[in-house]
Design a protein around this motif. Structure first.
Motif, PDB file in Angstrom:
ATOM      1  N   MET A 199       0.854  -1.168   0.000  1.00 46.76           N
ATOM      2  CA  MET A 199       0.000   0.000   0.000  1.00 46.76           C
ATOM      3  C   MET A 199       0.908   1.242   0.000  1.00 46.76           C
ATOM      4  O   MET A 199       1.850   1.324   0.782  1.00 46.76           O
ATOM      5  CB  MET A 199      -0.888  -0.029   1.253  1.00 46.76           C
ATOM      6  CG  MET A 199      -1.883   1.084   1.333  1.00 46.76           C
ATOM      7  SD  MET A 199      -3.000   1.007   2.772  1.00 46.76           S
ATOM      8  CE  MET A 199      -3.992  -0.413   2.357  1.00 46.76           C
ATOM      9  N   THR A 200       0.611   2.182  -0.879  1.00 45.19           N
ATOM     10  CA  THR A 200       1.403   3.408  -0.949  1.00 45.19           C
ATOM     11  C   THR A 200       1.067   4.320   0.233  1.00 45.19           C
ATOM     12  O   THR A 200       0.044   4.132   0.907  1.00 45.19           O
ATOM     13  CB  THR A 200       1.124   4.169  -2.251  1.00 45.19           C
ATOM     14  OG1 THR A 200      -0.239   4.632  -2.221  1.00 45.19           O
ATOM     15  CG2 THR A 200       1.368   3.297  -3.475  1.00 45.19           C
ATOM     16  N   GLN A 201       1.882   5.342   0.448  1.00 45.53           N
ATOM     17  CA  GLN A 201       1.605   6.307   1.510  1.00 45.53           C
ATOM     18  C   GLN A 201       0.304   7.058   1.225  1.00 45.53           C
ATOM     19  O   GLN A 201      -0.456   7.357   2.150  1.00 45.53           O
ATOM     20  CB  GLN A 201       2.767   7.282   1.656  1.00 45.53           C
ATOM     21  CG  GLN A 201       4.002   6.634   2.234  1.00 45.53           C
ATOM     22  CD  GLN A 201       5.158   7.608   2.337  1.00 45.53           C
ATOM     23  OE1 GLN A 201       5.248   8.556   1.560  1.00 45.53           O
ATOM     24  NE2 GLN A 201       6.032   7.374   3.287  1.00 45.53           N
TER      25      GLN A 201
ATOM     26  N   GLU B 123      -2.337   5.844  -0.411  1.00 41.92           N
ATOM     27  CA  GLU B 123      -3.425   4.916  -0.073  1.00 41.92           C
ATOM     28  C   GLU B 123      -3.571   4.753   1.432  1.00 41.92           C
ATOM     29  O   GLU B 123      -4.690   4.677   1.950  1.00 41.92           O
ATOM     30  CB  GLU B 123      -3.176   3.558  -0.729  1.00 41.92           C
ATOM     31  CG  GLU B 123      -3.264   3.576  -2.240  1.00 41.92           C
ATOM     32  CD  GLU B 123      -2.721   2.308  -2.881  1.00 41.92           C
ATOM     33  OE1 GLU B 123      -3.221   1.959  -3.964  1.00 41.92           O
ATOM     34  OE2 GLU B 123      -1.798   1.670  -2.316  1.00 41.92           O
ATOM     35  N   GLN B 124      -2.450   4.722   2.133  1.00 43.29           N
ATOM     36  CA  GLN B 124      -2.486   4.585   3.588  1.00 43.29           C
ATOM     37  C   GLN B 124      -3.118   5.814   4.234  1.00 43.29           C
ATOM     38  O   GLN B 124      -3.881   5.691   5.184  1.00 43.29           O
ATOM     39  CB  GLN B 124      -1.076   4.364   4.143  1.00 43.29           C
ATOM     40  CG  GLN B 124      -1.063   4.012   5.613  1.00 43.29           C
ATOM     41  CD  GLN B 124      -1.748   2.692   5.898  1.00 43.29           C
ATOM     42  OE1 GLN B 124      -1.480   1.694   5.244  1.00 43.29           O
ATOM     43  NE2 GLN B 124      -2.655   2.679   6.861  1.00 43.29           N
TER      44      GLN B 124
ATOM     45  N   ASN C 197      -6.815   5.530   3.729  1.00 41.60           N
ATOM     46  CA  ASN C 197      -7.320   4.480   4.614  1.00 41.60           C
ATOM     47  C   ASN C 197      -7.378   4.960   6.066  1.00 41.60           C
ATOM     48  O   ASN C 197      -8.405   4.800   6.746  1.00 41.60           O
ATOM     49  CB  ASN C 197      -6.440   3.241   4.488  1.00 41.60           C
ATOM     50  CG  ASN C 197      -6.999   2.058   5.215  1.00 41.60           C
ATOM     51  OD1 ASN C 197      -8.136   1.667   4.987  1.00 41.60           O
ATOM     52  ND2 ASN C 197      -6.199   1.487   6.106  1.00 41.60           N
ATOM     53  N   ASP C 198      -6.295   5.542   6.537  1.00 44.40           N
ATOM     54  CA  ASP C 198      -6.231   6.003   7.928  1.00 44.40           C
ATOM     55  C   ASP C 198      -7.278   7.076   8.216  1.00 44.40           C
ATOM     56  O   ASP C 198      -8.004   6.998   9.215  1.00 44.40           O
ATOM     57  CB  ASP C 198      -4.847   6.582   8.256  1.00 44.40           C
ATOM     58  CG  ASP C 198      -3.748   5.542   8.311  1.00 44.40           C
ATOM     59  OD1 ASP C 198      -4.051   4.321   8.327  1.00 44.40           O
ATOM     60  OD2 ASP C 198      -2.569   5.953   8.331  1.00 44.40           O
TER      61      ASP C 198
ATOM     62  N   ASN D 142     -10.886   5.655   8.075  1.00 45.96           N
ATOM     63  CA  ASN D 142     -11.191   4.864   9.273  1.00 45.96           C
ATOM     64  C   ASN D 142     -11.436   5.755  10.479  1.00 45.96           C
ATOM     65  O   ASN D 142     -12.405   5.555  11.227  1.00 45.96           O
ATOM     66  CB  ASN D 142     -10.059   3.873   9.571  1.00 45.96           C
ATOM     67  CG  ASN D 142     -10.031   2.718   8.606  1.00 45.96           C
ATOM     68  OD1 ASN D 142     -11.021   2.406   7.957  1.00 45.96           O
ATOM     69  ND2 ASN D 142      -8.879   2.083   8.496  1.00 45.96           N
TER      70      ASN D 142
ATOM     71  N   GLN E 225     -11.416  11.750  -2.552  1.00 48.53           N
ATOM     72  CA  GLN E 225     -11.717  10.324  -2.456  1.00 48.53           C
ATOM     73  C   GLN E 225     -12.310   9.970  -1.092  1.00 48.53           C
ATOM     74  O   GLN E 225     -13.260   9.188  -1.002  1.00 48.53           O
ATOM     75  CB  GLN E 225     -10.469   9.491  -2.730  1.00 48.53           C
ATOM     76  CG  GLN E 225     -10.030   9.561  -4.176  1.00 48.53           C
ATOM     77  CD  GLN E 225      -8.857   8.649  -4.474  1.00 48.53           C
ATOM     78  OE1 GLN E 225      -8.739   7.566  -3.904  1.00 48.53           O
ATOM     79  NE2 GLN E 225      -7.985   9.077  -5.372  1.00 48.53           N
TER      80      GLN E 225
END
Length: 78
Positions: free
Chosen positions: A1-3, A5-6, A9-10, A13, A56
């Motif tokens: 997972m790229t930074q 994408e992370q 995600n973070d 969440n 996104q």
């Protein structure tokens, strides 16, 4: 997972968790901003990259009924 994408995600969440904590079940834009600003990626990523990620994140939250992004028309929230 790229930074990138992370980061998405973070933040997503954390935004979901904050929305669930709120009585309304939604997260406000200012609460989302606080989560974004607190993430390490925000400090060194290019502004265009952050904008793309935030778009996104907002789409994900909107599709899951966790944020209300009101359109602005003629300088006023519609």
């Amino acid at each position: 997972m790229t930074q990138f994408e992370q980061f998405i995600n973070d933040v997503t969440n954390d935004a979901f968790l904050k929305a669930v904590e709120n009585d309304s079940g939604f997260i406000s834009i200012s609460e989302l901003d606080q989560i974004i600003f607190a993430h390490d990626f925000y400090e060194y990523a290019e502004l265009d990259t952050i904008k793309e990620a935030v778009e996104q994140i907002e789409i994900i939250l909107e599709k899951n009924n966790r944020i209300v992004v009101s359109p602005i028309r003629n300088g006023k929230v519609a």
